[in-house]
Design a protein around this motif. Structure first.
Motif, short mmCIF file in Angstrom:
data_model
loop_
_atom_site.label_atom_id
_atom_site.label_comp_id
_atom_site.label_asym_id
_atom_site.label_seq_id
_atom_site.Cartn_x
_atom_site.Cartn_y
_atom_site.Cartn_z
N PHE A 46 0.84 -1.20 0.00
CA PHE A 46 0.00 0.00 0.00
C PHE A 46 0.87 1.25 0.00
O PHE A 46 0.60 2.20 -0.73
CB PHE A 46 -0.94 0.00 1.21
N GLN A 47 1.92 1.24 0.82
CA GLN A 47 2.80 2.40 0.92
C GLN A 47 3.41 2.72 -0.44
O GLN A 47 3.53 3.88 -0.82
CB GLN A 47 3.89 2.09 1.95
N ALA A 48 3.80 1.71 -1.19
CA ALA A 48 4.46 1.91 -2.47
C ALA A 48 3.50 2.17 -3.63
O ALA A 48 3.85 2.90 -4.56
CB ALA A 48 5.31 0.67 -2.80
N GLU A 49 2.29 1.60 -3.57
CA GLU A 49 1.44 1.59 -4.75
C GLU A 49 0.14 2.39 -4.65
O GLU A 49 -0.46 2.71 -5.67
CB GLU A 49 1.07 0.14 -5.11
N VAL A 50 -0.32 2.69 -3.43
CA VAL A 50 -1.65 3.30 -3.27
C VAL A 50 -1.48 4.74 -2.79
O VAL A 50 -1.20 4.99 -1.62
CB VAL A 50 -2.53 2.48 -2.29
N GLU A 51 -1.65 5.67 -3.71
CA GLU A 51 -1.43 7.08 -3.42
C GLU A 51 -2.36 7.62 -2.34
O GLU A 51 -1.98 8.47 -1.54
CB GLU A 51 -1.63 7.89 -4.70
N SER A 52 -3.58 7.09 -2.27
CA SER A 52 -4.56 7.60 -1.32
C SER A 52 -4.43 6.98 0.08
O SER A 52 -5.19 7.33 0.98
CB SER A 52 -5.97 7.38 -1.86
N PHE A 53 -3.48 6.08 0.28
CA PHE A 53 -3.26 5.45 1.58
C PHE A 53 -2.59 6.43 2.53
O PHE A 53 -1.54 6.99 2.22
CB PHE A 53 -2.41 4.18 1.42
N ASP A 54 -3.20 6.65 3.70
CA ASP A 54 -2.64 7.54 4.72
C ASP A 54 -1.68 6.73 5.59
O ASP A 54 -2.06 6.13 6.59
CB ASP A 54 -3.76 8.14 5.55
N VAL A 55 -0.41 6.71 5.20
CA VAL A 55 0.61 5.91 5.87
C VAL A 55 0.71 6.26 7.35
O VAL A 55 0.82 5.38 8.21
CB VAL A 55 1.98 6.10 5.18
N ASP A 56 0.64 7.55 7.67
CA ASP A 56 0.79 8.00 9.05
C ASP A 56 -0.37 7.55 9.95
O ASP A 56 -0.21 7.46 11.17
CB ASP A 56 0.93 9.52 9.13
N GLY A 57 -1.51 7.26 9.37
CA GLY A 57 -2.66 6.85 10.16
C GLY A 57 -2.77 5.34 10.33
O GLY A 57 -3.66 4.85 11.03
N TYR A 58 -1.87 4.59 9.72
CA TYR A 58 -1.89 3.13 9.80
C TYR A 58 -1.66 2.67 11.24
O TYR A 58 -0.81 3.20 11.95
CB TYR A 58 -0.80 2.54 8.90
N GLU A 59 -2.44 1.69 11.67
CA GLU A 59 -2.29 1.10 13.00
C GLU A 59 -2.48 -0.40 12.88
O GLU A 59 -3.26 -0.87 12.05
CB GLU A 59 -3.35 1.62 13.97
N VAL A 60 -1.78 -1.15 13.72
CA VAL A 60 -2.00 -2.60 13.79
C VAL A 60 -1.90 -3.03 15.24
O VAL A 60 -1.10 -2.51 16.00
CB VAL A 60 -1.01 -3.39 12.89
N GLU A 61 -2.78 -3.95 15.62
CA GLU A 61 -2.81 -4.47 17.00
C GLU A 61 -2.94 -5.98 16.95
O GLU A 61 -3.77 -6.51 16.21
CB GLU A 61 -3.99 -3.86 17.76
N ARG A 62 -2.12 -6.65 17.75
CA ARG A 62 -2.25 -8.10 17.89
C ARG A 62 -3.24 -8.35 19.01
O ARG A 62 -2.96 -8.12 20.18
CB ARG A 62 -0.89 -8.71 18.22
N VAL A 63 -4.41 -8.85 18.65
CA VAL A 63 -5.50 -9.05 19.60
C VAL A 63 -5.39 -10.42 20.25
O VAL A 63 -5.67 -10.58 21.43
CB VAL A 63 -6.86 -8.89 18.89
N GLU A 64 -5.00 -11.41 19.46
CA GLU A 64 -4.80 -12.79 19.89
C GLU A 64 -3.60 -13.30 19.12
O GLU A 64 -3.17 -12.67 18.15
CB GLU A 64 -6.03 -13.64 19.56
N PRO A 65 -3.05 -14.47 19.51
CA PRO A 65 -1.88 -14.98 18.77
C PRO A 65 -2.10 -15.08 17.25
O PRO A 65 -1.19 -14.83 16.48
CB PRO A 65 -1.64 -16.36 19.39
N GLN A 66 -3.30 -15.43 16.81
CA GLN A 66 -3.59 -15.58 15.38
C GLN A 66 -4.60 -14.55 14.88
O GLN A 66 -5.31 -14.80 13.90
CB GLN A 66 -4.11 -17.00 15.10
N LYS A 67 -4.68 -13.41 15.56
CA LYS A 67 -5.64 -12.38 15.14
C LYS A 67 -5.00 -11.00 15.25
O LYS A 67 -4.69 -10.53 16.34
CB LYS A 67 -6.90 -12.44 16.00
N PHE A 68 -4.81 -10.38 14.10
CA PHE A 68 -4.28 -9.03 14.01
C PHE A 68 -5.34 -8.13 13.40
O PHE A 68 -6.01 -8.52 12.45
CB PHE A 68 -3.02 -9.00 13.13
N VAL A 69 -5.48 -6.94 13.97
CA VAL A 69 -6.43 -5.96 13.44
C VAL A 69 -5.62 -4.76 12.97
O VAL A 69 -4.91 -4.13 13.75
CB VAL A 69 -7.46 -5.56 14.52
N ALA A 70 -5.72 -4.47 11.68
CA ALA A 70 -4.96 -3.37 11.08
C ALA A 70 -5.92 -2.37 10.46
O ALA A 70 -6.92 -2.74 9.86
CB ALA A 70 -4.01 -3.90 10.01
N LYS A 71 -5.58 -1.08 10.63
CA LYS A 71 -6.41 0.00 10.08
C LYS A 71 -5.66 0.68 8.95
O LYS A 71 -4.53 1.16 9.13
CB LYS A 71 -6.76 0.99 11.18
#
Length: 77
Positions: A46-71
């Motif tokens: 996304f950082q390299a290819e998607v101009e409309s992606f807000d890199v600074d607003g990206y967040e990721v959280e590991r909720v469980e060992p096999q569950k990640f939530v990314a914004k």
């Protein structure tokens, strides 16, 4: 906010599905991805290819060992 759980999607189809969902967002909206691993390759793609992606607003959280939530926010126009 749109949430997409990609854990049940075959890996080969995940990135195209995510890109399609992101493209449907309005500026200022956020796509939330639920994944079974940290989506670093997707972030770099996304950082390299998607101009409309807000890199600074990206967040990721590991909720469980096999569950990640990314914004993935879309820039305001």
């Amino acid at each position: 906010m749109t949430t997409l759980d990609v854990r049940e999607i075959p890996p080969v189809n995940r990135h195209p599905t995510i890109h399609d969902a992101f493209d449907e967002l309005e500026p200022g909206e956020t796509l939330t991805i639920v994944n079974d691993h940290e989506p670093k390759p997707l972030f770099y793609e996304f950082q390299a290819e998607v101009e409309s992606f807000d890199v600074d607003g990206y967040e990721v959280e590991r909720v469980e060992p096999q569950k990640f939530v990314a914004k993935f926010p879309k820039r305001e126009e």
